[in-house]
Design a protein around this motif. Structure first.
Motif, short mmCIF file in Angstrom:
data_model
loop_
_atom_site.label_atom_id
_atom_site.label_comp_id
_atom_site.label_asym_id
_atom_site.label_seq_id
_atom_site.Cartn_x
_atom_site.Cartn_y
_atom_site.Cartn_z
N TYR A 152 25.96 69.10 57.20
CA TYR A 152 27.20 69.28 56.76
C TYR A 152 28.22 69.30 57.46
O TYR A 152 27.90 70.71 58.20
CB TYR A 152 26.80 69.85 55.64
N LYS A 159 31.00 67.90 57.36
CA LYS A 159 33.16 67.46 57.39
C LYS A 159 32.83 68.26 55.82
O LYS A 159 32.52 68.71 55.21
CB LYS A 159 32.41 66.13 57.23
N ASP A 185 32.60 67.91 52.55
CA ASP A 185 31.06 67.35 52.00
C ASP A 185 30.62 69.01 51.39
O ASP A 185 29.75 68.86 50.46
CB ASP A 185 30.26 66.73 53.11
N GLU A 215 32.30 70.20 48.54
CA GLU A 215 32.12 68.68 47.27
C GLU A 215 30.88 69.70 46.37
O GLU A 215 30.51 69.91 45.37
CB GLU A 215 31.42 67.63 47.88
N THR A 216 30.08 70.37 47.92
CA THR A 216 28.79 71.25 46.85
C THR A 216 29.47 72.68 46.48
O THR A 216 28.77 72.85 45.09
CB THR A 216 27.76 71.10 48.08
#
Length: 355
Positions: free
Chosen positions: A306, A308, A311, A314-315
Motif C-alpha cells: 500500500y 498510495k 488506498d 479506502e481500507t
C-alpha cells in the motif's frame, strides 16, 4: 507450522498480525487483558486473558504451551498520556517486558519480534530518518520503547536472545476484508478521526499549525498500512531463524503526506467536504517524520503493497462503515473495565495460592 505467542493480539496491529500468522499456517495464542483490545478481534487462535505485569500468569502460560517465538505488541502508546503519567508507562512498557523476557529465558524461548516506534528518534535531524539516526526521545513513551530496545540488545549479548525491534512510523488502514480494523476510544490518530468525522460522528479534529517549513505549512508524516506492518513481522520471524543478536528496522513507505494532503485524500475517498479548523502548533511536533526503510527492504525483503495514501484510506473507510466497528466502539469501555477486573481477580487468586 510454528506456535507463536502474540502479546497484545486483541489490539489494532496485533490482531492483523494474528490474521496473517493464521494465513501463513501458524498456530496462534493471544495474551491480552482486553484493557484496550477488543473481544471481536480474537478471531484467530486461543486467548489467554492476562497481563504481562503478572509473572505467575506468564509462567503458567509458557508451561501450558511450547512456543517457538513471541511477538510483543502490548504497550501503552499515547504520547500525551505518557507525559502526564510517566511511571505508568515505564511500569507497563518496560517492567512488564522484563517479566516477559525473564519467563522466555526460563522456558528457553529465544525468538522475539518487538513492536517499537519512530518516537525513539525524537527531533529529526534530517528529512528522512534512517535506522542509524540518533535516538533521543522527547517523551516517556518513546523513551520506554528505547529502554526496551537496549534491554533486548543486552539480553542478546548475555543470554543469546534473538530479537528484532520494528520501529513503526504512522500505522493506518484496515484489513481489506473489513473484519478487523482500528477502533480506539478515544481516537487519537488523524486518519480514523477524519474518516469518522466524514461519517457524521462529530469527531473533534483540528489542523495543528500551518506555519511549518513544508510546502503547505502543515506537518508531514509517513503512513504505512497495518497489513504491510504485519508482513514485516512475518519476515522478521523468518530472519531470526538464521540471525543471531538484536536487530532494528524502520517501517514506513518512505514518502510523507502533509496533514492538509490527508484531509484532501479523505474528502476525495469519502466524497464528503470537511471543515477542519486551524489551531496553533502542538509542542514537540516535528515538521517532517519520514522513514528511511532501506535496511528492512534489503535485509528482510520487505516491500510495502500500500504505497498510495488514498488506498490506505479506502481500507479504513470500508472498516469504519461496518457494524463490527460500531459494536467494538460501543463495547470498548464496558469490556475494558470488566477485563481489567478479571485480571485483578485472577492476580488476587494467584497470590492466595502462593500464600
Amino acid at each position: 507450522m510454528a506456535k507463536y505467542l502474540v502479546c497484545g493480539g486483541a489490539g489494532y496491529i496485533g490482531s492483523h498480525m494474528c490474521k496473517r500468522l493464521h494465513e501463513a499456517g501458524h498456530e496462534v495464542v493471544v495474551c491480552d487483558d482486553l484493557s484496550t483490545g477488543h473481544l471481536g478481534a480474537l478471531q484467530w487462535g486461543l486467548h489467554a486473558c492476562g497481563s504481562l505485569e503478572d509473572a505467575a500468569f506468564l509462567r503458567e502460560l509458557f508451561a501450558t504451551h511450547d512456543f517457538d517465538g513471541v511477538l510483543h505488541f502490548a504497550a501503552l502508546s499515547v504520547v500525551a498520556e505518557s507525559m502526564r503519567d510517566p511511571q505508568r508507562y515505564y511500569g507497563h512498557n518496560v517492567a512488564a517486558t522484563l517479566n516477559l523476557l525473564r519467563v522466555m529465558r526460563e522456558f528457553e524461548v529465544s525468538k522475539l519480534v518487538f513492536s517499537s516506534t519512530a518516537a525513539v528518534f525524537g527531533e529529526p535531524l534530517s528529512r528522512v530518518i534512517a535506522e542509524d539516526h540518533p535516538t533521543v526521545p522527547v517523551n516517556p513513551y518513546g523513551l520506554s520503547k528505547l529502554m526496551v530496545e537496549q534491554i533486548l540488545r543486552d539480553s542478546a549479548r548475555a543470554y543469546g536472545l534473538r530479537a528484532v525491534a520494528l520501529r513503526y512510523f504512522n500505522a493506518a488502514g484496515a484489513d481489506p476484508s473489513a473484519v478487523i480494523g482500528e477502533a480506539h476510544d478515544p481516537e487519537t490518530h488523524l486518519i480514523p478521526k477524519l474518516v469518522r468525522k466524514a461519517a457524521g460522528e462529530g469527531m473533534q479534529v483540528t489542523i495543528n499549525g500551518t506555519d511549518y517549513p513544508t510546502e503547505d505549512g502543515t506537518c508531514i508524516r509517513d503512513y504505512v498500512h497495518v497489513n504491510d506492518l504485519a508482513e514485516a513481522h512475518l519476515l522478521a520471524l523468518d530472519h531470526l531463524d538464521n540471525a543471531v543478536g538484536m536487530h532494528t528496522f524502520n517501517l514506513g513507505n518512505g514518502t510523507g503526506h502533509s496533514v492538509k494532503q490527508v484531509v484532501d485524500a479523505v474528502q476525495e475517498v469519502t466524497g464528503v467536504a470537511l471543515d477542519i479548523p486551524v489551531t496553533g502548533r502542538r509542542p514537540g511536533d516535528p515538521a517532517h517524520l519520514v522513514a528511511g526503510s532501506k535496511r528492512a527492504r534489503a535485509v528482510l525483503g520487505w516491500e510495502p503493497r500500500y504505497t498510495k495514501i488514498a488506498d490506505i484510506i479506502e481500507t479504513a473507510v470500508r472498516w469504519h462503515g461496518t457494524d463490527s466497528f460500531r459494536n467494538w466502539i460501543a463495547e470498548a469501555s464496558e469490556a475494558g473495565d470488566a477485563a481489567a477486573e478479571t485480571v485483578r481477580f485472577d492476580a488476587r487468586q494467584q497470590q492466595r495460592k502462593q500464600g
